[in-house]
Write a protein that holds these residues in place. Structure first.
Motif, short mmCIF file in Angstrom:
data_model
loop_
_atom_site.label_atom_id
_atom_site.label_comp_id
_atom_site.label_asym_id
_atom_site.label_seq_id
_atom_site.Cartn_x
_atom_site.Cartn_y
_atom_site.Cartn_z
N LEU A 117 -9.44 -9.81 25.52
CA LEU A 117 -10.60 -9.13 24.93
C LEU A 117 -10.10 -8.05 23.97
N ASP A 118 -9.82 -8.52 22.72
CA ASP A 118 -9.22 -7.60 21.75
C ASP A 118 -10.30 -6.68 21.16
N GLY A 119 -9.97 -5.40 21.09
CA GLY A 119 -10.91 -4.44 20.51
C GLY A 119 -11.99 -4.03 21.50
N PHE A 120 -11.69 -4.28 22.81
CA PHE A 120 -12.74 -4.10 23.84
C PHE A 120 -13.33 -2.70 23.85
N ILE A 208 -8.10 -1.87 5.92
CA ILE A 208 -7.00 -1.08 6.49
C ILE A 208 -7.58 0.23 7.00
N ASN A 209 -6.95 0.85 8.00
CA ASN A 209 -7.41 2.14 8.49
C ASN A 209 -6.88 3.24 7.59
N GLU A 210 -7.69 3.69 6.67
CA GLU A 210 -7.27 4.68 5.65
C GLU A 210 -6.95 6.02 6.30
N GLY A 211 -7.31 6.17 7.57
CA GLY A 211 -6.99 7.43 8.25
C GLY A 211 -5.50 7.67 8.37
N TYR A 212 -4.70 6.62 8.23
CA TYR A 212 -3.24 6.77 8.35
C TYR A 212 -2.58 6.83 6.97
N ALA A 213 -3.38 7.00 5.90
CA ALA A 213 -2.83 6.92 4.53
C ALA A 213 -1.63 7.85 4.35
N ARG A 239 -13.47 -2.78 3.68
CA ARG A 239 -14.22 -3.13 4.90
C ARG A 239 -13.24 -3.02 6.07
N TYR A 240 -13.54 -2.21 7.07
CA TYR A 240 -12.64 -2.09 8.22
C TYR A 240 -13.47 -1.86 9.48
N VAL A 241 -13.53 -2.88 10.36
CA VAL A 241 -14.31 -2.80 11.60
C VAL A 241 -13.51 -2.08 12.69
N GLY A 242 -12.18 -2.26 12.65
CA GLY A 242 -11.36 -1.69 13.72
C GLY A 242 -11.33 -2.62 14.92
N SER A 243 -11.72 -3.86 14.70
CA SER A 243 -11.64 -4.91 15.73
C SER A 243 -10.99 -6.10 15.02
N MET A 244 -9.75 -6.42 15.42
CA MET A 244 -8.94 -7.37 14.63
C MET A 244 -9.64 -8.69 14.37
N VAL A 245 -10.28 -9.25 15.42
CA VAL A 245 -10.88 -10.58 15.24
C VAL A 245 -12.00 -10.52 14.19
N ILE A 257 -7.64 -9.02 1.93
CA ILE A 257 -6.43 -8.78 2.72
C ILE A 257 -6.71 -7.81 3.85
N PHE A 258 -6.24 -8.18 5.05
CA PHE A 258 -6.30 -7.32 6.24
C PHE A 258 -4.89 -6.77 6.47
N MET A 259 -4.79 -5.47 6.68
CA MET A 259 -3.46 -4.87 6.81
C MET A 259 -3.40 -3.93 8.01
N TYR A 260 -2.34 -4.09 8.83
CA TYR A 260 -2.03 -3.05 9.79
C TYR A 260 -0.54 -2.74 9.62
N PRO A 261 -0.22 -1.82 8.72
CA PRO A 261 1.19 -1.57 8.39
C PRO A 261 1.88 -0.71 9.44
N GLY A 269 4.32 -1.10 13.55
CA GLY A 269 2.92 -1.51 13.48
C GLY A 269 2.31 -1.41 14.86
N LYS A 270 1.05 -1.73 15.01
CA LYS A 270 0.35 -1.62 16.30
C LYS A 270 0.11 -2.99 16.90
N LEU A 271 -0.12 -3.99 16.07
CA LEU A 271 -0.57 -5.28 16.58
C LEU A 271 0.60 -6.11 17.11
N ARG A 272 0.29 -6.91 18.15
CA ARG A 272 1.33 -7.60 18.90
C ARG A 272 1.65 -8.97 18.30
N TYR A 275 0.41 -12.54 20.80
CA TYR A 275 -0.99 -12.88 21.10
C TYR A 275 -2.00 -12.24 20.15
N GLU A 276 -1.53 -11.65 19.07
CA GLU A 276 -2.45 -11.22 18.01
C GLU A 276 -1.97 -11.77 16.67
N CYS A 277 -0.76 -11.39 16.25
CA CYS A 277 -0.32 -11.71 14.88
C CYS A 277 0.05 -13.17 14.67
P1 P6P Z 1 -6.85 1.46 14.74
C1 P6P Z 1 -8.33 -2.63 18.62
O1 P6P Z 1 -7.98 -1.51 19.42
C2 P6P Z 1 -7.05 -3.14 17.95
O2 P6P Z 1 -6.13 -3.55 18.92
C3 P6P Z 1 -7.36 -4.26 16.98
O3 P6P Z 1 -8.40 -5.06 17.42
C4 P6P Z 1 -7.68 -3.52 15.70
O4 P6P Z 1 -7.39 -4.26 14.53
C5 P6P Z 1 -6.78 -2.28 15.78
O5 P6P Z 1 -6.48 -2.08 17.17
C6 P6P Z 1 -7.45 -1.04 15.26
O6 P6P Z 1 -6.50 0.00 15.36
O7 P6P Z 1 -5.55 2.23 14.87
O8 P6P Z 1 -7.23 1.25 13.28
O9 P6P Z 1 -7.98 2.00 15.56
#
Ligand code: P6P
Length: 334
Positions: A117-120, A208-213, A239-245, A257-261, A269-272, A275-277
Motif C-alpha cells: 500500500l504505497d503512499g498509504f 517532483i517535490n519542489e520542497g526539496y529544490a 503536477r505532484y500528488v505525493g503518491s507514486m502510483v 516526467i516523474f522525478m524523485y532525485p 533517493g527515497k524510492l525503493r 518494489y517501487e522503481c
Molecule cells: P515526498 C509516499 O510516501 C511515497 O513513498 C511515494 O508514494 C511518493 O512518490 C513519495 O513517497 C513522496 O515522497 O518526500 O515527496 O513526500
C-alpha cells in the motif's frame, strides 16, 4: 444499471490472462495461477481501502494509527493470497525487514516483490494510493531460496500496479506491452478498458517535490528551471500528488516526467529499487517510455539489498533523455 452499459465484448482480466497464456506462455498454468491470485489480492485490498473511511477512521487517532493498520492488512492480504497460489517461492515486501520464504509444501518458482500500500499516509485525506508488484524468476527457473532474492540472474517477467483512485485500476505488463483493467464493483470484475497503453514520446508535465529544490543537484535544478522558464514555447505544468502510483499512472497516460532525485536527506533517493522503481520501470519501458537513475537505466540497477533506494526519472522518452543528457554533461565537466 451502469454495468449494463459495459461493452459486452469487454474482456475480463481472467479471460485476457487465459487468452495470453494460450498465446505466449509455456502453459504450465503456474504463471496464470499467479496472475489470477494477484487479481484477487488487488480486489481484496481495494475493498479494504474503500471501507477504510468507515471502519478504520473516525477515531481521534485516525491520522496516526489507522493508516498503519490498513498497510499491515494489505501486506497480510498479499502474503496470504500469494502463498495460497502455490506459485510463489519467496517474497520481498516493503513491510517486511527480511525475505519471506513460502513453506515447502506451497512453494513455487516465482519471486514476487511488492509494496502492498504505497503512499498509504495519504488515505486519511482521500488522496489516491496504490499497490506495486514485480514478478521475477531465477535464470534457471528453479525454486528460489532466500539467498536468491538478490541473485543477479533474476529477471522480471511481469510487473504492474493497482491504483485505488476514483476507481480501482489494475495495470499489468507480462512483457508484451501494457494493459489497464478497470474494476467494475457491481460485477466484481476487472474489465480491459486501456488496451496497449503507450507513454507519449514527449509530455508537458513535470512531477517532483519542489520542497526539496534547495537540495537538488545542478542537473535537476537546470532541468526544472528550463521547464518553468523555457527559452521558447510554453512552460510545463507541475503536477505532484505525493503518491507514486498516482503520479506514475498520470505520467504514463498523459506523458511528461516523474522525478524523485537524490537529496541531501536521501542521498540515494527515497524510492525503493525492488518494489517501487523496477516494477514501474518495467511497465513504463513496456509502454515505450524510459526510467533512469541519471546514470543507468533503472532495469539495470544492481540490487545489493532488498530495501535499497535509488533516484528515479521516469516517463516520456524525450523528457527523460533530456535530463539524462544533463547528468552526462555535468559528469563530464565535473
Ligand atoms: P515526498 C509516499 O510516501 C511515497 O513513498 C511515494 O508514494 C511518493 O512518490 C513519495 O513517497 C513522496 O515522497 O518526500 O515527496 O513526500
Amino acid at each position: 444499471s451502469a454495468s449494463a452499459s459495459v461493452d459486452p465484448h469487454c474482456l475480463t482480466f481472467t479471460r485476457f490472462i487465459l487468452q495470453e497464456e494460450s498465446k505466449y506462455w509455456r502453459a504450465t498454468g503456474e504463471f496464470t495461477d499467479l496472475l489470477i491470485s494477484i487479481q484477487i489480492v488487488v480486489k481484496t485490498v481495494s475493498t479494504a481501502v474503500r471501507r477504510a473511511g468507515l471502519t478504520l477512521f473516525g477515531t481521534s487517532d485516525a491520522k496516526t494509527k489507522e493508516p498503519k493498520k490498513l498497510q499491515a492488512l494489505a501486506n497480510e492480504i498479499f502474503i496470504n493470497i500469494l502463498t495460497a497460489s502455490g506459485s510463489v517461492g519467496i517474497m520481498i515486501s516493503e513491510e517486511n525487514k527480511h525475505v519471506i520464504e513460502v513453506d515447502k509444501d506451497k512453494k513455487g518458482k516465482y519471486i514476487v516483490a511488492f509494496d502492498p500500500l504505497d503512499g498509504f499516509t495519504n488515505i486519511d485525506c482521500l488522496i489516491s494510493i496504490g499497490s506495486i508488484f514485480a514478478v521475477m524468476v531465477k535464470d534457471n527457473e528453479l525454486i528460489p531460496t532466500v539467498e536468491d532474492a538478490l541473485h543477479p540472474g533474476n529477471r522480471i517477467i511481469a510487473a504492474g500496479y493497482a491504483l485505488y483512485g476514483t476507481s480501482t485500476m489494475l495495470v499489468l505488463s507480462t512483457g508484451q506491452g501494457v494493459n489497464g483493467f478497470l474494476l467494475d464493483p457491481q460485477i466484481g470484475e476487472f474489465l480491459l478498458t486501456d488496451k496497449n497503453i503507450k507513454v507519449p514520446k514527449k509530455g508537458s508535465i513535470y512531477s517532483i517535490n519542489e520542497g526539496y529544490a534547495n537540495q537538488w543537484e545542478n542537473s535537476v535544478k537546470e532541468f526544472v528551471l528550463e521547464k518553468k522558464f523555457p527559452p521558447k514555447g510554453k512552460p510545463y505544468s507541475l503536477r505532484y500528488v505525493g503518491s507514486m502510483v498516482a503520479d506514475v499512472h498520470r505520467t504514463i497516460k498523459h506523458g511528461g516526467i516523474f522525478m524523485y532525485p537524490a537529496n541531501k536527506d536521501t542521498p540515494n533517493g527515497k524510492l525503493r529499487v525492488m518494489y517501487e522503481c523496477k516494477p514501474m520501470a518495467f511497465v513504463v519501458s513496456q509502454a515505450g517510455g524510459l526510467a533512469h537513475t541519471g546514470s543507468v537505466n533503472i532495469l539495470d540497477v544492481k540490487v545489493e539489498s532488498i530495501h535499497q533506494r535509488t533516484p528515479i526519472f521516469l516517463g516520456s522518452k524525450d523528457d527523460v533523455e533530456e535530463i539524462v543528457a544533463g547528468f552526462r554533461k555535468h559528469s563530464i565537466t565535473s
